[in-house]
Design a protein around this motif. Structure first.
Motif, short mmCIF file in Angstrom:
data_model
loop_
_atom_site.label_atom_id
_atom_site.label_comp_id
_atom_site.label_asym_id
_atom_site.label_seq_id
_atom_site.Cartn_x
_atom_site.Cartn_y
_atom_site.Cartn_z
N UNK A 14 0.84 -1.20 0.00
CA UNK A 14 0.00 0.00 0.00
C UNK A 14 0.88 1.25 0.00
N UNK A 15 0.53 2.19 -0.86
CA UNK A 15 1.29 3.44 -0.94
C UNK A 15 0.34 4.62 -0.94
N UNK A 16 0.90 5.77 -0.66
CA UNK A 16 0.19 7.01 -0.90
C UNK A 16 0.21 7.29 -2.39
N UNK A 17 -0.52 8.30 -2.81
CA UNK A 17 -0.59 8.67 -4.22
C UNK A 17 -0.10 10.10 -4.37
N UNK A 18 0.78 10.31 -5.33
CA UNK A 18 1.29 11.65 -5.58
C UNK A 18 1.05 12.05 -7.03
N UNK A 71 -1.47 13.47 -2.46
CA UNK A 71 -2.90 13.67 -2.60
C UNK A 71 -3.67 13.31 -1.34
N UNK A 72 -4.72 14.09 -1.11
CA UNK A 72 -5.64 13.82 0.00
C UNK A 72 -6.74 12.89 -0.50
N UNK A 73 -7.49 12.33 0.43
CA UNK A 73 -8.49 11.32 0.09
C UNK A 73 -9.59 11.83 -0.84
N UNK A 74 -9.75 13.14 -0.96
CA UNK A 74 -10.79 13.69 -1.85
C UNK A 74 -10.24 14.04 -3.24
N UNK A 75 -9.04 13.55 -3.58
CA UNK A 75 -8.44 13.91 -4.86
C UNK A 75 -8.30 12.72 -5.82
N UNK A 76 -9.24 11.82 -5.76
CA UNK A 76 -9.25 10.67 -6.66
C UNK A 76 -9.26 11.10 -8.12
N UNK A 77 -10.08 12.08 -8.47
CA UNK A 77 -10.15 12.53 -9.87
C UNK A 77 -8.83 13.11 -10.36
N UNK A 78 -8.13 13.83 -9.51
CA UNK A 78 -6.82 14.36 -9.91
C UNK A 78 -5.84 13.22 -10.19
N UNK A 79 -5.86 12.21 -9.33
CA UNK A 79 -4.98 11.06 -9.56
C UNK A 79 -5.30 10.39 -10.89
N UNK A 80 -6.59 10.17 -11.14
CA UNK A 80 -7.00 9.51 -12.38
C UNK A 80 -6.69 10.36 -13.61
#
Length: 156
Positions: A14-18, A71-80
């Motif tokens: 498991x990792x964080x997302x940047x 990224x914070x937990x509300x930034x799924x769209x930015x990651x995608x």
């Protein structure tokens, strides 16, 4: 060793997302990455591993500076969006921190100047000398086993 099995094993960590951001010739570039780590406290250094065929690879070489947006937990769209998973891109507004474009509402940001780089296999490990950091009180966006996840506290 089977490539798919190897990817599955590595993906179980498991990792964080940047999102890595930089600017070249007045154009902002971003790329989602989870191959990021702290390297040294003195001097303050971080590492990010980027595939040789990724566009960001050349952008970092050209700009010689970059930002790591955790990224914070509300930034799924930015990651995608920055990993090319969205069918249509939405317009992203960047702000500037330490002379670099960064995303708003992140958990944390680390700005860097390129310290060194090492070609290893089909990737380059870019070492960044940290020039600035900032953090907010937010939960991180996580990734494990091919899925986005959220942090949950365990009962002791």
């Amino acid at each position: 060793m089977d490539d798919r099995l190897y990817r599955n094993v590595m993906g179980s960590f498991a990792t964080g997302v940047t999102v890595i951001t930089t600017k070249v010739a007045d154009v902002v570039h971003g790329m989602t990455a989870n191959a990021f780590m702290s390297v040294s406290l003195n001097p303050k250094l971080i590492a990010v591993s980027i595939g040789a065929n990724a566009k960001m690879h050349q952008h970092i070489k050209d700009s010689k500076k970059f930002a790591i947006n955790i990224l914070s937990s509300n930034q799924l769209n930015e990651s995608k969006q920055f990993s090319g998973q969205l069918q249509s891109e939405t317009e992203i507004t960047f702000v500037t921190y330490n002379g670099l474009p960064i995303l708003e509402d992140t958990l944390a940001v680390v700005t860097c100047e390129l310290h060194s780089e090492y070609v290893v296999g089909d990737h380059t490990i870019f070492i960044g000398q940290v020039t600035g950091v900032k953090i907010e009180q937010k939960d991180p966006l996580l990734f494990s086993q091919g899925k986005y996840r959220e942090l949950k506290e365990l009962q002791e």
